[in-house]
Design a protein around this motif. Structure first.
Motif, short mmCIF file in Angstrom:
data_model
loop_
_atom_site.label_atom_id
_atom_site.label_comp_id
_atom_site.label_asym_id
_atom_site.label_seq_id
_atom_site.Cartn_x
_atom_site.Cartn_y
_atom_site.Cartn_z
N MET A 245 32.24 33.55 47.49
CA MET A 245 31.94 32.52 48.49
C MET A 245 31.22 33.15 49.68
N ASP A 246 30.29 32.39 50.29
CA ASP A 246 29.64 32.89 51.48
C ASP A 246 30.42 32.40 52.71
N ARG A 247 29.90 32.70 53.88
CA ARG A 247 30.62 32.40 55.12
C ARG A 247 30.91 30.91 55.28
N PHE A 248 29.89 30.10 55.01
CA PHE A 248 30.06 28.65 55.14
C PHE A 248 31.12 28.15 54.17
N ASP A 249 31.06 28.60 52.92
CA ASP A 249 32.03 28.16 51.92
C ASP A 249 33.45 28.51 52.34
N ARG A 250 33.62 29.69 52.92
CA ARG A 250 34.96 30.12 53.32
C ARG A 250 35.48 29.28 54.49
N ILE A 251 34.59 28.92 55.42
CA ILE A 251 35.01 28.06 56.54
C ILE A 251 35.46 26.71 56.02
N PHE A 252 34.67 26.16 55.13
CA PHE A 252 35.00 24.85 54.57
C PHE A 252 36.32 24.92 53.80
N GLU A 253 36.52 26.00 53.03
CA GLU A 253 37.73 26.15 52.24
C GLU A 253 38.95 26.40 53.13
N LEU A 254 38.77 27.20 54.18
CA LEU A 254 39.88 27.45 55.11
C LEU A 254 40.33 26.15 55.77
N ASN A 255 39.36 25.33 56.16
CA ASN A 255 39.71 24.03 56.75
C ASN A 255 40.50 23.18 55.76
N ARG A 256 40.10 23.19 54.49
CA ARG A 256 40.80 22.42 53.47
C ARG A 256 42.23 22.92 53.29
N ILE A 257 42.39 24.24 53.26
CA ILE A 257 43.73 24.82 53.06
C ILE A 257 44.66 24.45 54.21
N LEU A 258 44.17 24.61 55.45
CA LEU A 258 45.01 24.35 56.62
C LEU A 258 45.35 22.87 56.74
N GLN A 259 44.42 22.01 56.38
CA GLN A 259 44.69 20.58 56.47
C GLN A 259 45.72 20.13 55.43
N GLY A 260 45.71 20.79 54.27
CA GLY A 260 46.60 20.35 53.19
C GLY A 260 47.95 21.03 53.17
N ALA A 261 48.12 22.07 54.00
CA ALA A 261 49.38 22.82 53.98
C ALA A 261 50.45 22.12 54.81
N ARG A 262 51.68 22.10 54.28
CA ARG A 262 52.81 21.50 55.01
C ARG A 262 53.47 22.51 55.94
N ARG A 263 53.20 23.78 55.72
CA ARG A 263 53.79 24.83 56.56
C ARG A 263 52.71 25.88 56.81
N PRO A 264 52.89 26.75 57.80
CA PRO A 264 51.88 27.78 58.08
C PRO A 264 51.53 28.59 56.85
N VAL A 265 50.26 28.94 56.74
CA VAL A 265 49.74 29.65 55.56
C VAL A 265 49.63 31.14 55.88
N SER A 266 50.18 31.98 55.02
CA SER A 266 50.16 33.42 55.24
C SER A 266 48.76 33.99 55.11
N ARG A 267 48.55 35.14 55.76
CA ARG A 267 47.26 35.81 55.69
C ARG A 267 46.98 36.26 54.26
N ARG A 268 48.00 36.69 53.52
CA ARG A 268 47.80 37.13 52.15
C ARG A 268 47.27 35.99 51.28
N ARG A 269 47.86 34.81 51.45
CA ARG A 269 47.37 33.67 50.65
C ARG A 269 45.92 33.34 50.99
#
Length: 326
Positions: free
Chosen positions: A1-25
């Protein structure tokens, strides 16, 4: 993934998570190193105002929702190619009507530059590396804003118009339907109350324009397309003839790649020439286009168009014929 893809994916992960997401994940799902995760998070905080916080007790990242609403990426969120295209459009608008939208587009330009740099480092000053060259363009005239405003607010217009072909002035009320940018010039497609039909007006030939406090006559999209888009060029109307043009083998290399009309038909002949069939209703503009190819094109049909082109060529030749000795 490039920088843009990672930003978009990070936003998706944080929006869908019910609890804080670890750095490892995040490292696993974003397919990157710990340092890259931290850099992406900082970029989002800095450039996109993302309220990403780290919960030390639960050991993960999440969006701070103390404000109430869930964070969303900016509404104007494009991929790199779309952003590049938008810069091109901005340059086009600035060129066709210099200064018209500078004040409105300047904040957007700054935002685009930031997003481009965020997604593709080193892409700054892209606009300086994109050129749009115009030929025989005429500015949109002094009444562009009035016309565009009436079109947007669905108002009738009272215009004073100069018909260059007839060398005549007229005043009329029109119902704006569309603004058209064609061959580096602006035109207004409108319902003319005087002629009781659809007409096209060159904006630079409008000498006066006043928006009226009256709703316009609305013409259905399908009717506008049938009238303005089905025929050849700006001289619209339902096509009732088909021009058959044959280009020399040398010129065919270019013409075979050109789009003259959405319903055109083209084919190479056995001798290398290229035959192009173009539907049209008015032969005026088509005649001028054919003439620019000089000896590299022949009008095969219809006979009226062939004769019109022939007359223009003979008239042009007369300017260069040697004077008859007396």
């Amino acid at each position: 993934m490039d920088r843009f893809d990672r930003i978009f994916e990070l936003n998706r992960i944080l929006q869908g998570a019910r609890r804080p997401v670890s750095r490892r994940r995040l490292e696993e799902e974003l397919q990157c190193s710990r340092a890259t995760v931290k850099r992406i998070i900082e970029d989002m905080r800095l450039y996109l105002n993302a309220p990403i916080v780290f919960d030390r007790e639960r050991g993960g990242y999440h969006y701070d929702q103390s404000g109430g609403a869930m964070y969303e990426l900016p509404g104007l969120w494009f991929n790199a190619s779309e952003l590049h295209a938008l810069l091109t459009v901005q340059q086009l608008l600035g060129g066709v009507q210099p200064g018209l939208l500078d004040q409105h587009l300047r904040p957007l330009q700054k935002r685009i530059d930031e997003l481009l740099e965020l997604q593709r480092p080193g892409s700054d000053r892209l606009a300086d590396r994109v050129r749009i060259l115009q030929m025989a363009s005429r500015r949109g005239g002094d009444h562009f804003l009035t016309v565009a405003g009436a079109l947007a607010q669905r108002q009738c217009l009272r215009i004073r118009y100069f018909n260059r072909g007839a060398d005549a002035h007229s005043e009329r009320t029109v119902s704006p339907q569309r603004l058209t940018y064609y061959r580096d010039n602006w035109y207004l497609d409108a319902w003319c109350h005087l002629r009781e039909g659809l007409r096209t007006f060159a904006l630079d030939a409008i000498e006066g324009a006043t928006a009226l406090d009256a709703p316009p006559i609305e013409v259905a999209e399908v009717e506008l397309d049938r009238h303005f888009a089905s025929s050849y060029g700006i001289f619209a109307g339902v096509p009732d003839q088909v021009a058959v043009l044959r280009f020399s083998p040398e010129r065919a290399r270019w013409v075979s790649k050109e789009q003259w009309h959405r319903d055109q038909e083209g084919r190479f002949l056995d001798d290398g020439r290229y035959e192009l069939k173009v539907p049209y209703s008015s032969q005026l503009e088509l005649t001028m286009d054919v003439l620019k190819y000089g000896p590299d094109v022949e009008v095969i049909a219809p006979e009226g168009l062939r004769e019109a082109v022939g007359q223009r060529l003979r008239a042009a030749l007369a300017h260069y014929a040697p004077a008859v000795e007396r």
